[in-house]
Design an enzyme around this catalytic site. Structure first.
Site, PDB file in Angstrom:
ATOM      1  N   ALA A  80       0.820  -1.211   0.000  1.00 59.07           N
ATOM      2  CA  ALA A  80       0.000   0.000   0.000  1.00 59.07           C
ATOM      3  C   ALA A  80       0.854   1.262   0.000  1.00 59.07           C
ATOM      4  O   ALA A  80       1.855   1.357   0.713  1.00 59.07           O
ATOM      5  CB  ALA A  80      -0.916  -0.005   1.219  1.00 59.07           C
ATOM      6  N   ALA A 146       2.078  -1.706   4.414  1.00 59.50           N
ATOM      7  CA  ALA A 146       2.572  -0.449   3.868  1.00 59.50           C
ATOM      8  C   ALA A 146       3.858  -0.620   3.083  1.00 59.50           C
ATOM      9  O   ALA A 146       4.781  -1.305   3.513  1.00 59.50           O
ATOM     10  CB  ALA A 146       2.797   0.551   5.002  1.00 59.50           C
ATOM     11  N   CYS A 147       3.903   0.042   1.943  1.00 58.91           N
ATOM     12  CA  CYS A 147       5.157   0.152   1.207  1.00 58.91           C
ATOM     13  C   CYS A 147       6.078   1.087   1.988  1.00 58.91           C
ATOM     14  O   CYS A 147       5.662   1.765   2.926  1.00 58.91           O
ATOM     15  CB  CYS A 147       4.873   0.722  -0.181  1.00 58.91           C
ATOM     16  SG  CYS A 147       6.300   0.781  -1.280  1.00 58.91           S
ATOM     17  N   PHE A 148       7.333   1.126   1.652  1.00 58.62           N
ATOM     18  CA  PHE A 148       8.345   1.998   2.247  1.00 58.62           C
ATOM     19  C   PHE A 148       8.812   1.534   3.622  1.00 58.62           C
ATOM     20  O   PHE A 148       9.683   2.163   4.210  1.00 58.62           O
ATOM     21  CB  PHE A 148       7.871   3.468   2.350  1.00 58.62           C
ATOM     22  CG  PHE A 148       7.768   4.165   1.032  1.00 58.62           C
ATOM     23  CD1 PHE A 148       8.865   4.778   0.460  1.00 58.62           C
ATOM     24  CD2 PHE A 148       6.570   4.197   0.347  1.00 58.62           C
ATOM     25  CE1 PHE A 148       8.770   5.410  -0.767  1.00 58.62           C
ATOM     26  CE2 PHE A 148       6.460   4.824  -0.877  1.00 58.62           C
ATOM     27  CZ  PHE A 148       7.568   5.433  -1.434  1.00 58.62           C
TER      28      PHE A 148
END
Length: 274
Positions: A80, A146-148
């Protein structure tokens, strides 16, 4: 020297942005347009999820609606991303393009070299991530939706933190790679619209995210404009690809295809199917 098309399409809705990326892929697969670098933004701010994510399990749609955010499932993988204060890039190029490796990982490296060079033009010491053993374990079993929160192979990091998140898909012999360069970062907003077993888990994973992600504002100590970033990225991609980038527009056929594809990216059958 190869000629690429450079598109600046401004801010668009979630469905529009994904529809345009796919429309450009289709046009390129037919030989109607050259390889393309597109730079764009999002209005309203939008949560996108990867093709394989489970929307019902991982997204808090009540919180998303309360904040007025858009939502879309990408045709690419990954996790995401809250698209708000960022520059988004997309690259569309044939798998048979000269010098383009066949493997997904190595093609990431070739395409993302443009990101590294562009960010260096802005004065940031960007380089490729090569996860250590702990990082590889996080990639094998992601801690959050979550991405990152951790860099993958050949994703772009500065000062040891992930600045650019990218994802890729291949269809009709064509590569689509797109991703986000963070102008600013609001972990609270992102983690407010994702689901977690408890607030304690949410807070712990948010802290982990903050340890591994960074924005251009964090690095520069001041805002960095989208216009500056887009200019530097265009120069960086031209250098990295040994190409001449010519500013262009979407063709009438691409616009028509994108209008048709918007229905797909607005449909519950696509966005909530997992």
């Amino acid at each position: 020297m190869q000629t690429w098309r450079l598109l600046h399409t401004g801010k668009g809705s979630a469905a529009f942005n994904m529809a345009v990326d796919e429309a450009v892929m289709i046009a390129h697969s037919r030989g109607e347009v050259p390889p393309t670098l597109r730079l764009y933004g999002w209005d309203p701010p939008t949560l996108s999820i990867g093709y394989f994510q489970r929307a019902g399990k991982e997204v808090d749609f009540e919180a998303l609606s309360a904040r007025g955010y858009g939502f879309v499932r990408r045709p690419t993988g990954g996790r995401a991303v809250l698209h708000d204060r960022e520059v988004t890039y997309s690259v569309v190029v044939s798998e048979s393009y000269p010098g383009m490796p066949g493997s997904v990982t190595e093609s990431y490296r070739v395409i993302s070299e443009g990101l590294v060079r562009g960010l260096r033009k802005l004065g940031f010491d960007a380089h490729f991530a090569r996860p250590d053993e702990e990082g590889r374990q996080r990639l094998a079993a992601p801690s959050s939706a979550a991405c990152f929160d951790s860099p993958s192979w050949y994703e772009v990091v500065v000062e040891g933190k992930k600045l650019v998140g990218s994802a890729q898909t291949r269809q009709r012999g064509v590569i689509l790679q797109h991703g986000s360069i963070l102008l600013d970062l609001d972990p609270e907003a992102l983690f407010a619209v994702l689901r977690f077993p408890s607030d304690r888990v949410r807070d712990r994973l948010r802290r982990t995210f903050e340890e591994h992600a960074v924005s251009l504002r964090d690095l520069a100590g001041a805002p960095v404009s989208a216009e500056r970033v887009e200019e530097a990225l265009a120069e960086g991609f031209a250098e990295a690809l040994g190409a001449r980038l010519e500013p262009g527009e979407l063709t009438a056929e691409e616009r028509e295809t994108a209008e048709q594809l918007m229905a797909k990216y607005l449909a519950d059958e696509w966005n909530y199917r997992k």
